[in-house]
Write a protein that holds these residues in place. Structure first.
Motif, PDB file in Angstrom:
ATOM      1  N   PHE A 190     112.583  64.248  85.310  1.00 11.69           N
ATOM      2  CA  PHE A 190     112.213  65.581  84.828  1.00 11.69           C
ATOM      3  C   PHE A 190     112.039  65.596  83.313  1.00 11.69           C
ATOM      4  O   PHE A 190     111.068  66.175  82.790  1.00 11.69           O
ATOM      5  N   ALA A 191     112.966  64.984  82.567  1.00 17.60           N
ATOM      6  CA  ALA A 191     112.902  65.025  81.106  1.00 17.60           C
ATOM      7  C   ALA A 191     111.600  64.414  80.593  1.00 17.60           C
ATOM      8  O   ALA A 191     110.950  64.957  79.687  1.00 17.60           O
ATOM      9  N   THR A 192     111.202  63.285  81.173  1.00 15.71           N
ATOM     10  CA  THR A 192     109.971  62.616  80.734  1.00 15.71           C
ATOM     11  C   THR A 192     108.737  63.437  81.106  1.00 15.71           C
ATOM     12  O   THR A 192     107.792  63.542  80.319  1.00 15.71           O
ATOM     13  N   ASP A 193     108.741  64.029  82.294  1.00 16.10           N
ATOM     14  CA  ASP A 193     107.621  64.894  82.678  1.00 16.10           C
ATOM     15  C   ASP A 193     107.539  66.115  81.763  1.00 16.10           C
ATOM     16  O   ASP A 193     106.448  66.615  81.472  1.00 16.10           O
ATOM     17  N   LEU A 194     108.695  66.593  81.283  1.00 13.39           N
ATOM     18  CA  LEU A 194     108.707  67.759  80.408  1.00 13.39           C
ATOM     19  C   LEU A 194     108.090  67.436  79.044  1.00 13.39           C
ATOM     20  O   LEU A 194     107.517  68.324  78.402  1.00 13.39           O
ATOM     21  N   VAL A 195     108.185  66.186  78.606  1.00 12.53           N
ATOM     22  CA  VAL A 195     107.522  65.799  77.351  1.00 12.53           C
ATOM     23  C   VAL A 195     106.014  65.984  77.496  1.00 12.53           C
ATOM     24  O   VAL A 195     105.346  66.497  76.589  1.00 12.53           O
TER      25      VAL A 195
ATOM     26  N   PHE B 122     113.621  72.347  75.470  1.00 14.64           N
ATOM     27  CA  PHE B 122     112.580  71.325  75.325  1.00 14.64           C
ATOM     28  C   PHE B 122     113.097  70.149  74.490  1.00 14.64           C
ATOM     29  O   PHE B 122     112.920  68.988  74.853  1.00 14.64           O
ATOM     30  N   GLU B 123     113.696  70.459  73.358  1.00 11.27           N
ATOM     31  CA  GLU B 123     114.127  69.390  72.457  1.00 11.27           C
ATOM     32  C   GLU B 123     115.235  68.540  73.078  1.00 11.27           C
ATOM     33  O   GLU B 123     115.235  67.312  72.948  1.00 11.27           O
ATOM     34  N   LYS B 124     116.160  69.173  73.763  1.00 14.31           N
ATOM     35  CA  LYS B 124     117.231  68.433  74.427  1.00 14.31           C
ATOM     36  C   LYS B 124     116.644  67.417  75.409  1.00 14.31           C
ATOM     37  O   LYS B 124     117.070  66.252  75.454  1.00 14.31           O
ATOM     38  N   ASN B 125     115.657  67.830  76.188  1.00 11.86           N
ATOM     39  CA  ASN B 125     115.060  66.937  77.177  1.00 11.86           C
ATOM     40  C   ASN B 125     114.187  65.868  76.536  1.00 11.86           C
ATOM     41  O   ASN B 125     114.139  64.731  77.013  1.00 11.86           O
TER      42      ASN B 125
ATOM     43  N   TRP C 216     102.633  60.532  71.614  1.00 12.88           N
ATOM     44  CA  TRP C 216     103.046  59.184  71.223  1.00 12.88           C
ATOM     45  C   TRP C 216     104.528  58.969  71.533  1.00 12.88           C
ATOM     46  O   TRP C 216     104.913  57.915  72.052  1.00 12.88           O
ATOM     47  N   LEU C 217     105.353  59.961  71.245  1.00  9.06           N
ATOM     48  CA  LEU C 217     106.762  59.881  71.629  1.00  9.06           C
ATOM     49  C   LEU C 217     106.890  59.772  73.136  1.00  9.06           C
ATOM     50  O   LEU C 217     107.708  58.999  73.652  1.00  9.06           O
ATOM     51  N   GLY C 218     106.075  60.549  73.861  1.00  9.53           N
ATOM     52  CA  GLY C 218     106.121  60.516  75.318  1.00  9.53           C
ATOM     53  C   GLY C 218     105.739  59.162  75.874  1.00  9.53           C
ATOM     54  O   GLY C 218     106.350  58.671  76.834  1.00  9.53           O
ATOM     55  N   ALA C 219     104.715  58.521  75.281  1.00  7.84           N
ATOM     56  CA  ALA C 219     104.287  57.210  75.758  1.00  7.84           C
ATOM     57  C   ALA C 219     105.409  56.191  75.618  1.00  7.84           C
ATOM     58  O   ALA C 219     105.674  55.400  76.542  1.00  7.84           O
ATOM     59  N   VAL C 220     106.090  56.191  74.479  1.00  4.38           N
ATOM     60  CA  VAL C 220     107.190  55.247  74.260  1.00  4.38           C
ATOM     61  C   VAL C 220     108.393  55.622  75.132  1.00  4.38           C
ATOM     62  O   VAL C 220     109.178  54.763  75.517  1.00  4.38           O
ATOM     63  N   SER C 221     108.500  56.905  75.460  1.00  4.43           N
ATOM     64  CA  SER C 221     109.628  57.367  76.284  1.00  4.43           C
ATOM     65  C   SER C 221     109.428  57.117  77.771  1.00  4.43           C
ATOM     66  O   SER C 221     110.339  57.372  78.565  1.00  4.43           O
ATOM     67  N   GLY C 222     108.232  56.662  78.180  1.00  3.64           N
ATOM     68  CA  GLY C 222     108.020  56.312  79.578  1.00  3.64           C
ATOM     69  C   GLY C 222     107.021  57.163  80.318  1.00  3.64           C
ATOM     70  O   GLY C 222     106.829  56.977  81.529  1.00  3.64           O
TER      71      GLY C 222
ATOM     72  N   LEU D 278     116.538  63.266  75.391  1.00  4.27           N
ATOM     73  CA  LEU D 278     117.057  62.559  76.563  1.00  4.27           C
ATOM     74  C   LEU D 278     116.031  61.551  77.061  1.00  4.27           C
ATOM     75  O   LEU D 278     116.365  60.397  77.367  1.00  4.27           O
ATOM     76  N   SER D 279     114.780  61.957  77.155  1.00  7.78           N
ATOM     77  CA  SER D 279     113.728  61.064  77.629  1.00  7.78           C
ATOM     78  C   SER D 279     113.586  59.859  76.715  1.00  7.78           C
ATOM     79  O   SER D 279     113.460  58.722  77.178  1.00  7.78           O
ATOM     80  N   PHE D 280     113.615  60.089  75.401  1.00  4.74           N
ATOM     81  CA  PHE D 280     113.470  58.984  74.453  1.00  4.74           C
ATOM     82  C   PHE D 280     114.632  58.004  74.561  1.00  4.74           C
ATOM     83  O   PHE D 280     114.452  56.799  74.379  1.00  4.74           O
ATOM     84  N   SER D 281     115.802  58.500  74.891  1.00  5.45           N
ATOM     85  CA  SER D 281     116.982  57.635  74.997  1.00  5.45           C
ATOM     86  C   SER D 281     117.012  56.840  76.297  1.00  5.45           C
ATOM     87  O   SER D 281     117.795  55.902  76.438  1.00  5.45           O
ATOM     88  N   GLN D 282     116.139  57.217  77.263  1.00  8.23           N
ATOM     89  CA  GLN D 282     116.098  56.539  78.560  1.00  8.23           C
ATOM     90  C   GLN D 282     114.655  56.157  78.904  1.00  8.23           C
ATOM     91  O   GLN D 282     114.071  56.674  79.859  1.00  8.23           O
TER      92      GLN D 282
END
Length: 639
Positions: free
Chosen positions: A445-450, A428-431, A217-223, A434-438
């Motif tokens: 890469f950060a979004t794919d890592l989610v 993992f958490e850092k990325n 769910w976080l990943g979906a909102v993160s892109g 980052l993904s959620f903020s963008q």
């Protein structure tokens, strides 16, 4: 910044050192809620049986069992219980007086471990002064007893007793548990994760360790479109599409039209039974078709992602290009496909989305990212959440620390840097943050890592070699459905392995524990939630009704107070309305996990360490001030 005199420093040092010697507050651990709001809400309100234990301790000689049950439910659900009682009989002035006095006794008892300042901050503004007077009623034997009784009588005479009782009930709930830990998986399966999120947002003190179902769910909102496809497919599979539409305002009209156009009913995609309501024939038909549509879109999106991220080492999960004339080759073995819903696949380029599919998923992603309530919930998950937490000598983590068979930390390399253990989780958490903020970045890469956290072999949240969604949908042979678990889930039974993991997080204390969720404990098969000589505690006992036939119970929770740890195993919760009418509590059995030889104090906790450091700093400032005769700045106040 205001300067402070020596007298103020001395007062604050005295205050902090006094706080350090208060009893440690009660921590409440809960995990794998999976949208089961009613059961969660009840456990939250009764403090996993803590309120019942206090009521029995205080009134066992004064009240009958039925009266104590009624008092408990008055505390759990004050508004509903008062309304229910008023329907059956008149609530006299004597009833109100006795009830208020009993609630005040419980409030005094449960708030005794807190500073007066902390108690004051918890009081509702309307009755703050009156409540403070009544709570600190130390001299009942003196002439002041009449003063206190007159306050209660006047509250009743002014016809405000019901409001006062409601406020007292919620104060008891507030004081019984000082801090809540939610160890992952708020979302998926059950129908009301949104209500759980609203309850958590309103809660006084908590943290969250993300679970794998929260991550998508976080990943979906993160892109992440791949995460979004999983969310939509799972929502259809569990008959929860109304959560998306009615609660989060996602318009699924285009998805329904697309699914009805391209797919037909298929029993292999029949949704799971919704435990809260029966789905209509149309809803079942649509859920079957939407599942198929999203399963294919998911396979395509995940295939694209795997190809652009070879460092994820997931090429073995590229399956669409292994299909040939109704068969698929996996690990050199051919299997017949039991479903044929591949009509949108171009076999010359099987991972390519059709223009219609691309438009559909892009529109849905935009809706997710613009949905106000959903984004408020996800922002709270980010604010209060983490992949792990070291707190009061315990390591809280939803899933696992990926291990090799020899108990060494499993590693993976990204951009030339190899990560394992705590360093991997931090990466993992850092990325993820980052993904959620963008959110406008959708294939970075950060979004794919989610998405990798959802199903990658080295993910601390997944903990398996591969996710077999495709096999479960399309291949009959059960052996292909098996998902091999990481070695962690065997090795966590060994105390030396658990201690090695704890050491990696600087938790070298003899009383340290790892607290996990994620894997339901199969109590009916003799599995114990307490492992590795007490070093490992697994508290996923099946809050989700989908798991209760496997676990044999309806969830574990853990309580950690100044006397030690207790594990509570809960029976299923039936119905809130009936429970209130019958005073029918969730039956729980408690098991002592760890008993303290000496009562724990605030100074023994994570917060206590901060206070000790602050006290040391203030003492240095005081010495400096006394030697120089000057004022100093930067005084911090604590509760």
């Amino acid at each position: 910044m205001r300067a402070f005199q020596a007298e103020e420093l001395i007062a604050e040092i005295i205050n902090l050192e006094a706080i350090l010697n208060l009893p440690k507050g009660t921590e409440h651990f809960i995990s794998d809620l999976h949208g089961e709001y009613d059961a969660f809400n009840h456990i939250l309100r009764n403090g996993s049986g803590s309120i019942r234990a206090k009521v029995h301790a205080l009134f066992n000689q004064e009240l009958s069992a039925a009266q104590m049950d009624e008092l408990c439910f008055l505390i759990y659900y004050p508004e509903e219980k008062i309304s229910s009682l008023q329907l059956t009989h008149s609530l006299t002035a004597d009833w109100w007086f006795d009830t208020i006095e009993r609630l005040l006794i419980i409030v005094r008892f449960s708030s005794s471990k807190y500073t007066r300042s902390k108690v004051r901050k918890a009081l509702p503004k309307t009755y703050a002064y009156i409540l403070e007077e009544l709570i600190y009623q130390y001299d009942e034997a003196t002439d002041k007893k009449a003063y206190y009784q007159q306050i209660i009588k006047k509250i009743i005479a002014l016809d405000t007793a019901d409001h006062f009782v409601i406020d007292l009930a919620y104060l008891v709930q507030r004081f019984v548990v000082d801090h809540l830990h939610v160890i992952g998986d708020i979302y998926d399966r059950g129908p009301h994760p949104d209500k759980i999120m609203d309850a958590l947002i309103a809660y006084h003190s908590l943290d969250i360790q993300w679970g794998n179902h929260d991550i998508i769910w976080l990943g979906a909102v993160s892109g992440s479109k791949a995460c979004l496809a999983n969310v939509l497919r799972i929502s259809a599979r569990y008959g929860n599409l109304d959560l998306l539409e009615e609660t989060y305002g996602i318009d699924l009209t285009a998805l329904r039209t697309f699914s009805r156009t391209h797919y037909k009913e298929n029993l292999q995609f029949k949704p799971k039974k919704n435990p809260y309501r029966d789905l209509s024939g149309i809803e079942i038909s649509d859920a079957m078709k939407i599942q198929q549509a999203m399963a294919i879109i998911q396979e395509k999106l995940e295939g694209q992602l795997i190809k652009r991220r070879p460092e994820f080492l997931m090429e073995h999960r590229l399956l669409l290009d292994k299909i040939d004339h109704g068969q698929i080759t996996i690990d050199h073995s051919k299997h017949s496909l039991i479903n044929d819903c591949f009509q949108t696949i171009d076999w010359s380029d099987p991972y390519h989305l059709t223009s219609e599919e691309n438009k559909l998923i892009t529109d849905l992603l935009e809706q997710f990212q613009q949905a106000e309530t959903l984004n408020r919930h996800m922002a709270f998950l980010i604010e209060k959440g983490s992949l792990y937490l070291s707190y009061n000598h315990n390591l809280l983590i939803h899933g696992c620390l990926p291990l090799n068979e020899d108990a060494s930390f499993q590693s993976i390399t990204f951009a030339g840097q190899t990560y394992a253990g705590k360093q991997l989780l931090d990466f993992f958490e850092k990325n993820l943050r980052l993904s959620f903020s963008q959110p406008w970045q959708t294939e970075d890469f950060a979004t794919d890592l989610v998405w990798y956290l959802w199903c990658g072999e080295c993910s601390s949240l997944f903990g398996k070699k591969a996710m077999k969604t495709f096999e479960r949908y399309f291949i009959k042979e059960k052996a292909t459905h098996f998902e091999e678990k990481n070695a962690y889930y065997t090795l966590r039974n060994e105390s030396d392995v658990c201690q090695k993991i704890l050491n990696a997080f600087d938790l070298t204390y003899s009383d340290a524990h790892i607290i996990n969720g994620h894997t339901p404990v199969k109590l009916v098969k003799g599995e114990s939630p307490i492992k590795a000589d007490g070093k490992m505690l697994v508290i996923d006992g099946g809050f989700s009704r989908a798991y209760q036939h496997v676990t044999g119970i309806a969830g574990y929770t853990l309580l950690y107070n100044s006397f030690g740890m207790q594990l509570a195993a809960h029976k299923p919760f039936t119905n809130k309305k009936i429970a209130i009418q019958r005073n029918d509590d969730i039956l729980s059995t408690r098991q002592i996990v760890a008993r303290q030889t000496k009562r724990l104090k605030v100074k023994d906790t994570t917060i206590g360490l901060s206070l000790l450091n602050e006290t040391a700093r203030l003492k240095k400032d005081l010495e400096h001030l006394q030697s120089k005769g000057n004022e100093i700045e930067g005084l911090a106040y604590w509760d």
